[in-house]
Motif scaffolding. Structure first.
Motif, PDB file in Angstrom:
ATOM      1  N   TRP A 112       0.834  -1.206   0.000  1.00 32.36           N
ATOM      2  CA  TRP A 112       0.000   0.000   0.000  1.00 32.36           C
ATOM      3  C   TRP A 112       0.869   1.258   0.000  1.00 32.36           C
ATOM      4  O   TRP A 112       0.610   2.216  -0.736  1.00 32.36           O
ATOM      5  CB  TRP A 112      -0.922  -0.023   1.215  1.00 32.36           C
ATOM      6  CG  TRP A 112      -1.972   1.051   1.227  1.00 32.36           C
ATOM      7  CD1 TRP A 112      -3.207   1.009   0.657  1.00 32.36           C
ATOM      8  CD2 TRP A 112      -1.867   2.352   1.842  1.00 32.36           C
ATOM      9  NE1 TRP A 112      -3.889   2.182   0.875  1.00 32.36           N
ATOM     10  CE2 TRP A 112      -3.086   3.027   1.610  1.00 32.36           C
ATOM     11  CE3 TRP A 112      -0.873   2.990   2.561  1.00 32.36           C
ATOM     12  CZ2 TRP A 112      -3.336   4.318   2.078  1.00 32.36           C
ATOM     13  CZ3 TRP A 112      -1.114   4.279   3.040  1.00 32.36           C
ATOM     14  CH2 TRP A 112      -2.324   4.930   2.791  1.00 32.36           C
ATOM     15  N   VAL A 113       1.921   1.240   0.815  1.00 34.81           N
ATOM     16  CA  VAL A 113       2.834   2.394   0.868  1.00 34.81           C
ATOM     17  C   VAL A 113       3.536   2.577  -0.471  1.00 34.81           C
ATOM     18  O   VAL A 113       3.672   3.702  -0.974  1.00 34.81           O
ATOM     19  CB  VAL A 113       3.856   2.225   2.007  1.00 34.81           C
ATOM     20  CG1 VAL A 113       4.851   3.376   2.025  1.00 34.81           C
ATOM     21  CG2 VAL A 113       3.148   2.124   3.358  1.00 34.81           C
ATOM     22  N   GLY A 130      -7.504  -4.506  -1.252  1.00 31.71           N
ATOM     23  CA  GLY A 130      -8.512  -5.208  -0.472  1.00 31.71           C
ATOM     24  C   GLY A 130      -8.631  -4.775   0.976  1.00 31.71           C
ATOM     25  O   GLY A 130      -9.120  -5.549   1.809  1.00 31.71           O
ATOM     26  N   PHE A 131      -8.242  -3.552   1.290  1.00 32.59           N
ATOM     27  CA  PHE A 131      -8.430  -3.034   2.647  1.00 32.59           C
ATOM     28  C   PHE A 131      -9.810  -2.375   2.751  1.00 32.59           C
ATOM     29  O   PHE A 131     -10.307  -1.776   1.796  1.00 32.59           O
ATOM     30  CB  PHE A 131      -7.356  -1.996   2.985  1.00 32.59           C
ATOM     31  CG  PHE A 131      -5.979  -2.564   3.151  1.00 32.59           C
ATOM     32  CD1 PHE A 131      -5.623  -3.244   4.304  1.00 32.59           C
ATOM     33  CD2 PHE A 131      -5.024  -2.413   2.148  1.00 32.59           C
ATOM     34  CE1 PHE A 131      -4.350  -3.766   4.463  1.00 32.59           C
ATOM     35  CE2 PHE A 131      -3.747  -2.923   2.292  1.00 32.59           C
ATOM     36  CZ  PHE A 131      -3.406  -3.605   3.461  1.00 32.59           C
ATOM     37  N   SER A 132     -10.396  -2.459   3.945  1.00 33.37           N
ATOM     38  CA  SER A 132     -11.666  -1.770   4.173  1.00 33.37           C
ATOM     39  C   SER A 132     -11.439  -0.299   4.492  1.00 33.37           C
ATOM     40  O   SER A 132     -12.286   0.549   4.193  1.00 33.37           O
ATOM     41  CB  SER A 132     -12.440  -2.440   5.317  1.00 33.37           C
ATOM     42  OG  SER A 132     -11.662  -2.471   6.503  1.00 33.37           O
ATOM     43  N   THR A 133     -10.311   0.026   5.093  1.00 30.31           N
ATOM     44  CA  THR A 133      -9.920   1.400   5.382  1.00 30.31           C
ATOM     45  C   THR A 133      -8.431   1.544   5.090  1.00 30.31           C
ATOM     46  O   THR A 133      -7.717   0.546   4.945  1.00 30.31           O
ATOM     47  CB  THR A 133     -10.173   1.779   6.856  1.00 30.31           C
ATOM     48  OG1 THR A 133      -9.440   0.877   7.705  1.00 30.31           O
ATOM     49  CG2 THR A 133     -11.653   1.687   7.199  1.00 30.31           C
ATOM     50  N   MET A 134      -7.954   2.764   5.027  1.00 30.11           N
ATOM     51  CA  MET A 134      -6.533   2.982   4.791  1.00 30.11           C
ATOM     52  C   MET A 134      -5.723   2.349   5.924  1.00 30.11           C
ATOM     53  O   MET A 134      -5.998   2.614   7.094  1.00 30.11           O
ATOM     54  CB  MET A 134      -6.235   4.482   4.697  1.00 30.11           C
ATOM     55  CG  MET A 134      -6.658   5.112   3.407  1.00 30.11           C
ATOM     56  SD  MET A 134      -6.117   6.857   3.268  1.00 30.11           S
ATOM     57  CE  MET A 134      -7.437   7.670   4.153  1.00 30.11           C
ATOM     58  N   PRO A 135      -4.723   1.509   5.598  1.00 26.87           N
ATOM     59  CA  PRO A 135      -3.960   0.812   6.644  1.00 26.87           C
ATOM     60  C   PRO A 135      -2.866   1.702   7.251  1.00 26.87           C
ATOM     61  O   PRO A 135      -1.691   1.347   7.272  1.00 26.87           O
ATOM     62  CB  PRO A 135      -3.372  -0.380   5.901  1.00 26.87           C
ATOM     63  CG  PRO A 135      -3.159   0.140   4.511  1.00 26.87           C
ATOM     64  CD  PRO A 135      -4.300   1.085   4.247  1.00 26.87           C
ATOM     65  N   MET A 136      -3.258   2.885   7.695  1.00 21.35           N
ATOM     66  CA  MET A 136      -2.317   3.800   8.303  1.00 21.35           C
ATOM     67  C   MET A 136      -2.987   4.495   9.486  1.00 21.35           C
ATOM     68  O   MET A 136      -4.204   4.614   9.530  1.00 21.35           O
ATOM     69  CB  MET A 136      -1.820   4.841   7.290  1.00 21.35           C
ATOM     70  CG  MET A 136      -2.879   5.776   6.777  1.00 21.35           C
ATOM     71  SD  MET A 136      -2.222   7.089   5.691  1.00 21.35           S
ATOM     72  CE  MET A 136      -1.301   8.066   6.867  1.00 21.35           C
ATOM     73  N   THR A 137      -2.180   4.917  10.438  1.00 21.43           N
ATOM     74  CA  THR A 137      -2.729   5.635  11.573  1.00 21.43           C
ATOM     75  C   THR A 137      -3.247   6.987  11.115  1.00 21.43           C
ATOM     76  O   THR A 137      -2.750   7.583  10.149  1.00 21.43           O
ATOM     77  CB  THR A 137      -1.673   5.807  12.678  1.00 21.43           C
ATOM     78  OG1 THR A 137      -2.285   6.402  13.827  1.00 21.43           O
ATOM     79  CG2 THR A 137      -0.529   6.676  12.213  1.00 21.43           C
ATOM     80  N   TRP A 251      -1.722  -5.187  10.158  1.00 20.49           N
ATOM     81  CA  TRP A 251      -0.582  -4.283  10.257  1.00 20.49           C
ATOM     82  C   TRP A 251      -0.999  -2.886   9.829  1.00 20.49           C
ATOM     83  O   TRP A 251      -1.636  -2.690   8.796  1.00 20.49           O
ATOM     84  CB  TRP A 251       0.560  -4.763   9.357  1.00 20.49           C
ATOM     85  CG  TRP A 251       1.227  -6.013   9.842  1.00 20.49           C
ATOM     86  CD1 TRP A 251       0.930  -7.298   9.475  1.00 20.49           C
ATOM     87  CD2 TRP A 251       2.298  -6.093  10.785  1.00 20.49           C
ATOM     88  NE1 TRP A 251       1.752  -8.168  10.137  1.00 20.49           N
ATOM     89  CE2 TRP A 251       2.612  -7.468  10.948  1.00 20.49           C
ATOM     90  CE3 TRP A 251       3.038  -5.153  11.502  1.00 20.49           C
ATOM     91  CZ2 TRP A 251       3.621  -7.910  11.781  1.00 20.49           C
ATOM     92  CZ3 TRP A 251       4.038  -5.589  12.348  1.00 20.49           C
ATOM     93  CH2 TRP A 251       4.326  -6.952  12.487  1.00 20.49           C
ATOM     94  N   THR A 252      -0.605  -1.905  10.640  1.00 24.72           N
ATOM     95  CA  THR A 252      -0.917  -0.504  10.380  1.00 24.72           C
ATOM     96  C   THR A 252       0.379   0.276  10.214  1.00 24.72           C
ATOM     97  O   THR A 252       1.321   0.109  10.993  1.00 24.72           O
ATOM     98  CB  THR A 252      -1.735   0.095  11.538  1.00 24.72           C
ATOM     99  OG1 THR A 252      -2.955  -0.630  11.678  1.00 24.72           O
ATOM    100  CG2 THR A 252      -2.045   1.563  11.287  1.00 24.72           C
ATOM    101  N   TRP A 253       0.409   1.130   9.205  1.00 14.57           N
ATOM    102  CA  TRP A 253       1.562   2.016   9.023  1.00 14.57           C
ATOM    103  C   TRP A 253       1.463   3.151  10.038  1.00 14.57           C
ATOM    104  O   TRP A 253       0.501   3.911  10.040  1.00 14.57           O
ATOM    105  CB  TRP A 253       1.582   2.543   7.594  1.00 14.57           C
ATOM    106  CG  TRP A 253       2.706   3.497   7.315  1.00 14.57           C
ATOM    107  CD1 TRP A 253       3.915   3.537   7.931  1.00 14.57           C
ATOM    108  CD2 TRP A 253       2.719   4.540   6.337  1.00 14.57           C
ATOM    109  NE1 TRP A 253       4.693   4.541   7.412  1.00 14.57           N
ATOM    110  CE2 TRP A 253       3.977   5.171   6.423  1.00 14.57           C
ATOM    111  CE3 TRP A 253       1.806   4.992   5.396  1.00 14.57           C
ATOM    112  CZ2 TRP A 253       4.339   6.245   5.612  1.00 14.57           C
ATOM    113  CZ3 TRP A 253       2.160   6.047   4.577  1.00 14.57           C
ATOM    114  CH2 TRP A 253       3.409   6.662   4.686  1.00 14.57           C
TER     115      TRP A 253
END
Length: 332
Positions: A112-113, A130-137, A251-253
């Protein structure tokens, strides 16, 4: 004739001659072999071993015994308590994860990054992977981490803009992707004081450090109708140490530390050649591929998005300021 088979010893007793004893023994052995062969034929072709086939037999339902479901172990454990963190050479705090399959979900967030550095908007990369939301804080603040040799250490974090429609490209002089990433190591977010465990990871069980090397000649931003290109064609190379946290099976960035999280190659004695060799070495230590544009396309089918028309002429700083104002307005 008797003397042919026997002889008289010194005590006057008759005994069998040697060749007679050998003949008797050989005859006995032949009898045993013949008997054994007969038994083998009997056992090998016993009717009890031949399945009887029923002709025109009526079909009957076979009762299938009920089985009690068991809690089979996961193919790849999602609970970090079931992971092993293995020592690495030349590092005190950073470890490798075992089993290696746990890297799979981390790689999706890494992808994603990479994607948002290759022209995919945040929303497009989120959907494509395939993420439901952005995988970042979604917020900055303090985070307690381990450095390679020290810690726990509280640091202030910076994050990338979360604007869904913002698209960015980091490209080299040939207009190709200029971002490559490599794992540096991982650590648990807890320590023991005597027999007492102290958790300090803000809810993240494990944090991994990933280096993002950018060797870009141009940086392109597009938001709505606004387009801006920065850079003068000379390569500006930097390394950013990104943090990724594992919580609730994903995992979250987390961004990068404000102090020392991003450095130019010259500051740490790197050249493009040394940086490349370093990434190759790190990837081989973890048994992972090199995370670059080629890997992103081969693993996730995401090639760099085409650059906007006339991107090289989009150098008006007023347009840049307009993009930054929209980003700031979104964050307020």
């Amino acid at each position: 004739m008797l003397n042919f088979f026997t002889y008289t010893d010194l005590s006057g007793k008759r005994r069998l001659r040697t060749y007679v004893i050998i003949a008797i023994a050989s005859f006995t052995l032949l009898l045993l072999l013949a008997g054994g062969a007969t038994l083998w034929r009997i056992w090998a072709f016993s009717p009890a071993e031949i399945a009887e086939t029923l002709v025109f037999a009526p079909l009957t339902k076979t009762a299938i015994p009920e089985t009690t479901p068991t809690n089979a172990p996961e193919a790849c454990p999602s609970d970090p308590a079931d992971w092993a963190l293995l020592d690495m050479p030349l590092s005190k705090n950073y470890k490798s994860l075992s089993p290696a399959c746990v890297y799979t979900k981390l790689e999706r967030t890494v992808a994603w990054v990479l994607a948002i550095n290759e022209g995919y908007s945040r929303a497009e990369a989120t959907e494509a992977l395939g993420f439901s939301t952005m995988p970042m804080t979604m917020q900055t603040g303090e985070l307690t981490i381990l450095t390679d040799n020290k810690g726990p250490l509280s640091v202030h974090m910076l994050i990338s803009p979360q604007v869904p429609d913002l698209a960015q490209w980091a490209i080299n002089q040939s207009g190709e992707p200029a971002t490559t990433m490599a794992l540096r190591g991982c650590f648990r977010t807890s320590t023991f004081a005597g027999n007492e465990q102290q958790d300090w990871g803000d809810g993240y069980d494990v944090i991994c450090v990933v280096s993002k090397d950018t060797e870009a000649a141009y940086g392109v931003m597009q938001l709505g109708e606004h387009l801006f290109t920065g850079g003068d064609g000379q390569v500006l190379a930097s390394r950013t140490f990104l943090l990724f946290g594992y919580k609730e099976k994903s995992w979250t960035w987390l961004g990068w530390r404000e102090d020392g999280g991003r450095v130019g190659y010259e500051e740490i004695g790197l050249t493009t050649e040394l940086a490349s060799a370093d990434r190759e070495m790190k990837s081989s230590i973890f048994g992972l591929p090199l995370w670059d544009n080629t890997w992103l396309e081969e693993s996730h089918g995401l090639a760099m998005k085409a650059l906007p028309d006339d991107w090289q002429d989009a150098t008006d700083t007023a347009t840049r300021d307009a993009i930054l104002n929209e980003i700031n307005a979104f964050l307020e």
